[in-house]
Scaffold this active site. Sequence first.
Site, short mmCIF file in Angstrom:
data_model
loop_
_atom_site.label_atom_id
_atom_site.label_comp_id
_atom_site.label_asym_id
_atom_site.label_seq_id
_atom_site.Cartn_x
_atom_site.Cartn_y
_atom_site.Cartn_z
N SER A 137 21.34 -16.94 5.59
CA SER A 137 21.00 -16.48 4.24
C SER A 137 21.44 -15.05 4.01
CB SER A 137 19.49 -16.48 4.05
OG SER A 137 18.98 -17.75 4.12
N HIS A 158 26.90 -21.82 2.94
CA HIS A 158 25.52 -21.50 2.56
C HIS A 158 24.99 -22.50 1.54
CE1 HIS A 158 22.43 -18.60 0.69
NE2 HIS A 158 21.93 -19.12 1.78
N GLU A 170 28.00 -22.31 -1.19
CA GLU A 170 28.82 -21.10 -1.11
C GLU A 170 29.68 -21.18 0.15
OE1 GLU A 170 26.10 -17.74 -3.37
OE2 GLU A 170 25.78 -17.99 -1.23
N ASN A 208 22.06 -15.04 -3.24
CA ASN A 208 20.94 -14.24 -2.70
C ASN A 208 21.05 -12.76 -3.05
OD1 ASN A 208 19.64 -16.42 -1.70
ND2 ASN A 208 20.19 -16.09 0.44
N1 CAA Z 1 14.74 -34.51 -1.53
C1 CAA Z 1 15.22 -35.36 -2.46
N2 CAA Z 1 14.96 -35.19 -3.79
C2 CAA Z 1 14.17 -34.18 -4.17
C3 CAA Z 1 13.63 -33.25 -3.25
C4 CAA Z 1 13.94 -33.45 -1.86
N3 CAA Z 1 13.51 -32.63 -0.91
N4 CAA Z 1 12.92 -32.32 -3.93
C5 CAA Z 1 12.99 -32.64 -5.24
N5 CAA Z 1 13.75 -33.76 -5.39
C6 CAA Z 1 14.13 -34.39 -6.66
C7 CAA Z 1 13.00 -35.15 -7.32
O1 CAA Z 1 12.95 -36.50 -6.89
C8 CAA Z 1 13.35 -35.04 -8.80
O2 CAA Z 1 14.34 -35.98 -9.17
P1 CAA Z 1 14.41 -36.58 -10.70
O3 CAA Z 1 14.25 -35.42 -11.62
O4 CAA Z 1 15.77 -37.21 -10.75
O5 CAA Z 1 13.29 -37.53 -10.74
C9 CAA Z 1 14.04 -33.69 -8.91
O6 CAA Z 1 14.47 -33.36 -7.58
C10 CAA Z 1 13.10 -32.65 -9.45
O7 CAA Z 1 11.96 -32.60 -8.63
P2 CAA Z 1 10.45 -32.50 -9.15
O8 CAA Z 1 10.28 -33.30 -10.41
O9 CAA Z 1 9.55 -32.76 -7.99
O10 CAA Z 1 10.23 -30.97 -9.45
P3 CAA Z 1 10.90 -30.00 -10.48
O11 CAA Z 1 11.47 -30.65 -11.65
O12 CAA Z 1 9.86 -28.94 -10.63
O13 CAA Z 1 12.13 -29.41 -9.63
C11 CAA Z 1 13.13 -27.95 -8.09
C12 CAA Z 1 11.97 -28.89 -8.36
C13 CAA Z 1 14.44 -28.73 -8.01
C14 CAA Z 1 12.83 -27.33 -6.71
C15 CAA Z 1 13.23 -26.88 -9.24
O14 CAA Z 1 11.98 -26.30 -9.48
C16 CAA Z 1 14.22 -25.78 -8.93
O15 CAA Z 1 15.41 -25.93 -9.13
N6 CAA Z 1 13.70 -24.62 -8.48
C17 CAA Z 1 14.52 -23.49 -8.06
C18 CAA Z 1 14.98 -23.72 -6.64
C19 CAA Z 1 15.86 -22.63 -6.14
O16 CAA Z 1 16.13 -21.62 -6.80
N7 CAA Z 1 16.34 -22.81 -4.90
C20 CAA Z 1 17.13 -21.82 -4.23
C21 CAA Z 1 16.24 -20.98 -3.39
S1 CAA Z 1 17.18 -19.71 -2.60
C22 CAA Z 1 17.90 -20.48 -1.30
O17 CAA Z 1 17.71 -21.61 -1.00
C23 CAA Z 1 18.87 -19.67 -0.53
C24 CAA Z 1 18.34 -18.88 0.60
O18 CAA Z 1 19.18 -18.51 1.42
C25 CAA Z 1 16.92 -18.48 0.74
P1 NAD Z 2 13.67 -23.72 10.06
O1 NAD Z 2 12.80 -22.83 10.85
O2 NAD Z 2 13.08 -24.71 9.14
O3 NAD Z 2 14.63 -24.53 11.06
C1 NAD Z 2 15.30 -23.96 12.14
C2 NAD Z 2 15.39 -25.01 13.23
O4 NAD Z 2 16.32 -24.56 14.23
C3 NAD Z 2 14.06 -25.27 13.96
O5 NAD Z 2 13.75 -26.64 13.85
C4 NAD Z 2 14.32 -24.86 15.42
O6 NAD Z 2 13.70 -25.71 16.36
C5 NAD Z 2 15.83 -24.99 15.51
N1 NAD Z 2 16.48 -24.16 16.52
C6 NAD Z 2 16.23 -22.87 16.79
N2 NAD Z 2 17.07 -22.44 17.77
C7 NAD Z 2 17.87 -23.50 18.10
C8 NAD Z 2 18.93 -23.70 19.03
N3 NAD Z 2 19.36 -22.72 19.82
N4 NAD Z 2 19.52 -24.91 19.07
C9 NAD Z 2 19.10 -25.92 18.27
N5 NAD Z 2 18.10 -25.78 17.37
C10 NAD Z 2 17.50 -24.58 17.29
O7 NAD Z 2 14.69 -22.75 9.30
P2 NAD Z 2 15.51 -23.01 7.94
O8 NAD Z 2 14.71 -22.56 6.77
O9 NAD Z 2 16.07 -24.39 7.99
O10 NAD Z 2 16.69 -21.94 8.11
C11 NAD Z 2 17.79 -22.15 8.96
C12 NAD Z 2 18.93 -21.22 8.58
O11 NAD Z 2 19.29 -21.45 7.22
C13 NAD Z 2 18.62 -19.72 8.67
O12 NAD Z 2 19.77 -19.03 9.09
C14 NAD Z 2 18.27 -19.36 7.24
O13 NAD Z 2 18.54 -18.01 6.95
C15 NAD Z 2 19.21 -20.26 6.48
N6 NAD Z 2 18.81 -20.61 5.10
C16 NAD Z 2 17.48 -20.82 4.78
C17 NAD Z 2 17.13 -21.16 3.47
C18 NAD Z 2 15.70 -21.41 3.09
O14 NAD Z 2 15.40 -21.43 1.89
N7 NAD Z 2 14.81 -21.65 4.03
C19 NAD Z 2 18.13 -21.31 2.50
C20 NAD Z 2 19.48 -21.12 2.86
C21 NAD Z 2 19.79 -20.75 4.16
#
Ligand code: CAA
Ligand code: NAD
Length: 302
Positions: A137, A158, A170, A208
Amino acid sequence: ISRNFSTSSLARAAIKNVTVVGGGLMGSGIAQVSAQSGHNVTIVELNQEVLDKTHKSIQQSLQRVAKKVYKEKPQEGENFVSETLSRISTSTNLADVVQNSDLVLEAIVENLSIKHKLFKSIDDIAPEKTIFASNTSSLSISEIASVCKRKDKFAGLHFFNPVPVMKLLEVVRTPETSDETYEKLMAWGKAIGKTAITCKDTPGFVVNRLLVPLMAEAIRMLERGDASPKDIDIAMKLGAGHPMGPIELADYVGHDTTNSILNGWHEKFPENPLFNPLPSLQKLVDEKKLGVKTGEGYYCYK
Ligand code: CAA
Ligand code: NAD
């Protein structure tokens, strides 16, 4: 969600056998969408217990997709789930499975030295053609790749949570990623049903770099007492059309993740005030109130 795959797009993609290292939140989603689009996937984890959990969570997510896509045809839905699962195998031996892998995609813990150890352990033994990628991330792809000789075959891939739903991928190029590697990864992104964009290896890539400061500014706003969490979230949903408000999103992403991203960037770029640490976020992390996944964060889910 792509459930059909065309042989032509698979042929173009060239990547057929995918190894996903780490079967947590992200790795299980990545494995699912790869298998759904016809790729052979092997998930590698630390032990069998985690692999069993991973398998279960993929099965549940596939059932959710099947229920929606094959609403009127439950038998087809069942076939879809079992066919997809049949393309996923699991292992605890990475050295073994890389031998037959076109792409090794790492989604393990967000820690540079642990990621280094992983890639270092397979650089000399993986076939020459094998591409390495990280789903990090916030870490630099060049820094992760620094321990490998195959820098031309190293890139960032990503994904976004929830992986089966979020359409973006990405593709992160370092100055050393070759055109061939980049093109293969863009084609693979398309083959798994995502829209792929090109990013440079800058902190947070595109999403991000925008989303983390947004969540941080929203938290600063509530720390100053300028607005309540609920009002901030309503504002961004109804005033800016976001699916989730920034406080809700921070709870959803997990405060350990956001806090470690911010602290890492702050250490590296102390002059940028957008990356300044957040006292209330640190407090929640110390109290293990990590958001939705622990039942409490800025909101309570219990
Ligand atoms: N697997 C399969 N399908 C899923 C699911 C999963 N894990 N989670 C949700 N869905 C599906 C649902 O079945 C539903 O489908 P339909 O609309 O076709 O029936 C759809 O997705 C929407 O789900 P919900 O109705 O339960 O909920 P919602 O409408 O509130 O949407 C959400 C949920 C998609 C998460 C929406 O709120 C959203 O887009 N939120 C923003 C998420 C976001 O910004 N994510 C990025 C985070 S940053 C990141 O990931 C990067 C990082 O490195 C940290
Ligand atoms: P998580 O903790 O849910 O999963 C990580 C998994 O890796 C665990 O199940 C752990 O047992 C396993 N693991 C650790 N070391 C290992 C090794 N040496 N060999 C095999 N398996 C090993 O974490 P996550 O949220 O899935 O994040 C994973 C990566 O994805 C991170 O680099 C995170 O920055 C990135 N990421 C996270 C998000 C998010 O929203 N959580 C979104 C995008 C990217």
